[in-house]
Design a protein around this motif. Structure first.
Motif, short mmCIF file in Angstrom:
data_model
loop_
_atom_site.label_atom_id
_atom_site.label_comp_id
_atom_site.label_asym_id
_atom_site.label_seq_id
_atom_site.Cartn_x
_atom_site.Cartn_y
_atom_site.Cartn_z
N MET A 137 -5.22 -1.80 -4.14
CA MET A 137 -5.98 -0.89 -4.99
C MET A 137 -7.36 -0.66 -4.41
O MET A 137 -7.90 0.46 -4.45
CB MET A 137 -6.09 -1.43 -6.41
N ILE A 196 -9.93 5.06 0.26
CA ILE A 196 -9.44 6.29 0.91
C ILE A 196 -10.26 7.49 0.47
O ILE A 196 -10.57 8.39 1.28
CB ILE A 196 -7.94 6.51 0.60
N LEU A 240 0.83 -1.21 0.00
CA LEU A 240 0.00 0.00 0.00
C LEU A 240 0.87 1.25 0.00
O LEU A 240 0.60 2.20 -0.76
CB LEU A 240 -0.93 0.01 1.21
N ARG A 256 -6.84 1.80 -1.70
CA ARG A 256 -6.58 3.12 -2.29
C ARG A 256 -7.88 3.80 -2.72
O ARG A 256 -8.08 4.99 -2.47
CB ARG A 256 -5.63 2.96 -3.49
N ARG A 257 -8.75 3.04 -3.36
CA ARG A 257 -10.02 3.63 -3.80
C ARG A 257 -10.90 4.00 -2.61
O ARG A 257 -11.60 5.02 -2.64
CB ARG A 257 -10.76 2.62 -4.69
N LEU A 263 2.28 1.90 -3.43
CA LEU A 263 1.27 2.44 -4.35
C LEU A 263 1.01 3.92 -4.07
O LEU A 263 0.94 4.74 -5.00
CB LEU A 263 -0.02 1.64 -4.22
N LEU A 264 0.85 4.28 -2.80
CA LEU A 264 0.53 5.67 -2.46
C LEU A 264 1.70 6.60 -2.79
O LEU A 264 1.49 7.72 -3.26
CB LEU A 264 0.16 5.78 -0.98
N GLU A 291 1.68 7.41 -6.31
CA GLU A 291 0.61 8.34 -6.68
C GLU A 291 0.84 9.75 -6.11
O GLU A 291 -0.01 10.62 -6.29
CB GLU A 291 -0.74 7.80 -6.21
#
Length: 338
Positions: free
Chosen positions: A227, A233, A17, A230-231, A20-21, A24
């Motif tokens: 993912m 959040i 995680l 992430r969505r 990924l963050l 982004e």
């Protein structure tokens, strides 16, 4: 730039995680106790990789140490907290139950206190499919009763859900709990089935297959899982403005708090023997098997209904186990140079 505070960034899911963050453009502050439940070298390597980014900062400390956690959170001033750190493992809870009480109950309480003090915009916390316990009505959906946990691990996670709902109601903290379903993939935990099976097979050893192989699991690839987080959040539950506010159909938000529970699974139930067969294909070898009785506290099957996740975020995990296993085996060969 938004700051996300993640507990458990040296862990399997937290590492993925955070990666990924960071990609982004988020600032990520990671908090991890580096416990020796499994090989600490893997944990340190994960943090080393994350620390190559200037947008990541690591803090070492235990969740139970409220002063250290408070200081780290206060300095970070996060917009969002994602609480993943926990004492994991269904079977280990039979051997060392106190570790689960301290990390999963006391530690989670400390995280919620910080979220309250800092007035974060969204608190997201990990639960588990194990809370479905003895339920046999599948696929599991979030509004099913979860009153029959079969291990202390599951019981602590169900307690976390209740604790979080009370804080969301009392302090209007937008809170999302997600229930994970058998996560696997590169950089996985050595105590998880895929890791154990591959390690044993490559050493020429037999694997232990419980319930004589008559088991099914909703195997969720780690990239899909993170993912989903992430969505989520970007989908904090909203505070109800008045008593007549209506929760949309299929939304799992509480009617009395800015709180919801979401399954994150692959939405499929795969037979254990089929999973093992895919490992054999990926390794190019037949694996020796010890067929054993069901382990205490285990369940014969899991299967997630992920409609709520898709409705809320537009995302539904769908990585087939053949693809996910191949990715893990490739990572394992490279990491261990075999």
């Amino acid at each position: 730039m938004r700051t996300v505070f993640i507990t458990g960034t040296a862990g399997f899911i937290g590492f993925h995680l955070a990666k990924l963050l960071i990609k982004e453009g988020f600032n990520v502050v990671g908090f991890d106790g580096m416990t020796d439940y499994y090989d600490v070298n893997i944990k340190r390597r994960r943090h080393q990789m994350l620390s190559q980014s200037p947008n990541f900062r690591a803090v070492e400390g235990m969740l139970e140490d409220q002063d250290t956690l408070n200081a780290a959170m206060t300095e970070a001033k996060p917009d969002v907290i994602v609480h993943l750190a926990a004492q994991a493992g269904v079977r280990y809870s039979l051997e060392n139950p106190r570790a689960y009480v301290e990390a999963n109950l006391v530690g989670t309480f400390n995280v919620m206190e910080c979220a309250h003090e800092l007035n974060v915009s969204h608190l997201l916390m990990a639960s588990t499919s194990s809370v479905y316990g003895a339920n046999t009505d599948m696929p599991f959906y979030e509004n099913q009763r979860t009153d029959t946990p079969l291990t202390l691990y599951a019981a602590t996670k169900k307690a976390n859900e209740h604790m979080a709902h009370s804080y969301a109601h009392l302090w209007k903290i937008p809170t999302t709990m997600f229930r994970f379903f058998t996560v696997y993939g590169p950089w996985g935990r050595p105590d998880l089935a895929l890791f154990k099976f591959v390690r044993a097979a490559m050493a020429g050893e037999a694997i232990d297959v419980y319930n004589h192989g008559d088991m099914r699991r909703d195997f969720t690839y780690v990239d899909d899982l993170v993912m989903g987080i992430r969505r989520l959040i970007d989908c904090p539950p909203e505070v109800k403005e008045d008593e007549d506010s209506v929760i949309p159909e299929r939304d799992t938000q509480s009617p009395v708090a800015p709180y919801r529970v979401i399954n994150i699974g692959n939405g499929d139930s795969v037979a254990l023997m089929d999973f093992i067969s895919e490992i054999e294909k990926s390794l190019g070898m037949e694996i020796k098997k010890n067929f054993l009785e069901m382990q205490k506290g285990d369940v014969p099957a899991t299967w997630a209904n992920c409609d709520a996740l898709e409705q809320l975020t537009g995302f539904r995990p769908n990585t087939p186990v053949s693809e996910g296993i191949a990715e893990f085996v490739s990572w394992y060969r490279e990491y261990y140079d075999v």
